[in-house]
Design a protein around this motif. Sequence first.
Motif, mmCIF file in Angstrom:
data_model
loop_
_atom_site.group_PDB
_atom_site.id
_atom_site.type_symbol
_atom_site.label_atom_id
_atom_site.label_comp_id
_atom_site.label_asym_id
_atom_site.label_seq_id
_atom_site.Cartn_x
_atom_site.Cartn_y
_atom_site.Cartn_z
ATOM 1 N N VAL A 226 0.850 -1.195 0.000
ATOM 2 C CA VAL A 226 0.000 0.000 0.000
ATOM 3 C C VAL A 226 0.882 1.240 0.000
ATOM 4 O O VAL A 226 1.894 1.305 0.715
ATOM 5 C CB VAL A 226 -0.923 0.004 1.243
ATOM 6 N N ASP A 227 0.529 2.221 -0.819
ATOM 7 C CA ASP A 227 1.222 3.505 -0.952
ATOM 8 C C ASP A 227 2.628 3.394 -1.558
ATOM 9 O O ASP A 227 3.382 4.365 -1.544
ATOM 10 C CB ASP A 227 1.295 4.266 0.367
ATOM 11 N N ASP B 148 -0.923 -6.648 -12.961
ATOM 12 C CA ASP B 148 -1.741 -6.988 -11.795
ATOM 13 C C ASP B 148 -3.164 -7.273 -12.265
ATOM 14 O O ASP B 148 -3.422 -7.320 -13.465
ATOM 15 C CB ASP B 148 -1.685 -5.861 -10.752
ATOM 16 N N THR C 253 -5.777 -5.506 -12.341
ATOM 17 C CA THR C 253 -6.423 -4.401 -13.046
ATOM 18 C C THR C 253 -5.837 -4.165 -14.429
ATOM 19 O O THR C 253 -6.545 -3.786 -15.356
ATOM 20 C CB THR C 253 -6.306 -3.101 -12.209
ATOM 21 N N ARG D 115 0.849 -3.807 -16.825
ATOM 22 C CA ARG D 115 1.158 -2.487 -16.244
ATOM 23 C C ARG D 115 2.667 -2.269 -16.065
ATOM 24 O O ARG D 115 3.183 -1.173 -16.254
ATOM 25 C CB ARG D 115 0.478 -2.340 -14.885
ATOM 26 N N TYR E 44 3.567 4.401 -11.004
ATOM 27 C CA TYR E 44 2.273 3.888 -10.524
ATOM 28 C C TYR E 44 2.319 3.751 -9.009
ATOM 29 O O TYR E 44 3.264 3.228 -8.435
ATOM 30 C CB TYR E 44 1.954 2.531 -11.156
ATOM 31 N N ASN F 146 0.235 2.390 -5.585
ATOM 32 C CA ASN F 146 -0.833 1.530 -5.090
ATOM 33 C C ASN F 146 -1.653 2.289 -4.045
ATOM 34 O O ASN F 146 -1.252 2.427 -2.902
ATOM 35 C CB ASN F 146 -0.262 0.252 -4.479
ATOM 36 N N THR F 147 -2.801 2.774 -4.471
ATOM 37 C CA THR F 147 -3.699 3.510 -3.575
ATOM 38 C C THR F 147 -4.949 2.691 -3.263
ATOM 39 O O THR F 147 -5.954 3.235 -2.831
ATOM 40 C CB THR F 147 -4.112 4.850 -4.219
ATOM 41 N N THR F 148 -4.884 1.376 -3.456
ATOM 42 C CA THR F 148 -6.057 0.516 -3.287
ATOM 43 C C THR F 148 -6.411 0.250 -1.830
ATOM 44 O O THR F 148 -7.499 -0.209 -1.551
ATOM 45 C CB THR F 148 -5.840 -0.843 -3.975
ATOM 46 N N GLY F 149 -5.466 0.480 -0.930
ATOM 47 C CA GLY F 149 -5.737 0.198 0.480
ATOM 48 C C GLY F 149 -5.338 -1.213 0.885
ATOM 49 O O GLY F 149 -5.479 -1.600 2.041
ATOM 50 N N VAL G 39 -1.060 -5.310 -3.522
ATOM 51 C CA VAL G 39 -1.499 -5.789 -4.837
ATOM 52 C C VAL G 39 -0.543 -6.878 -5.328
ATOM 53 O O VAL G 39 0.658 -6.624 -5.466
ATOM 54 C CB VAL G 39 -1.530 -4.628 -5.854
#
Length: 143
Positions: free
Chosen positions: A55-56, A79, A81, A85, A108, A110-113, A116
């Motif tokens: 994350v982040d 990934d 999504t 990527r 890129y 990772n802001t998904t929480g 990934v």
Amino acid sequence: MTAYYGSNSTKRRAVPPQSINNGDQGGRIRHSYDEIATTTAMTTADTIEVGLLPVDARVVGIEVAWVAHGSGRTVKIGDATDDDRYFAAASVAAAGSSNALAPAGVGYKNTTGAPVPIVATLAGGTLAADSAGLRVSLKYVQD
């Protein structure tokens, strides 16, 4: 001549200066490495998990190495999504390596929480059996 400034440069130049995410300035480069012994059972559309983006974390580089897997074989790394990527589909017919981070992966974040999973997707047929079949090193910056 006109001078232009990136988003973080603009924050640094502001009066008073604005804070910049530590992952974007002064962050630590971290590294996720994985390798897999490939087998002839690995074939088109199969995926191989080769890392985890925390994350982040912001992606800043990749290195991929492979053995000769045969004519028409390709691999891409991404990934859930975006399956390419980080590394666009590349031929793995002959042994080689690349540090070509795909444009979508440059910076890129990772802001998904949640972390990934990073996956390699295969195409073009079965891979060769080899103890060092595929090696992936993902570099990212994180506070």
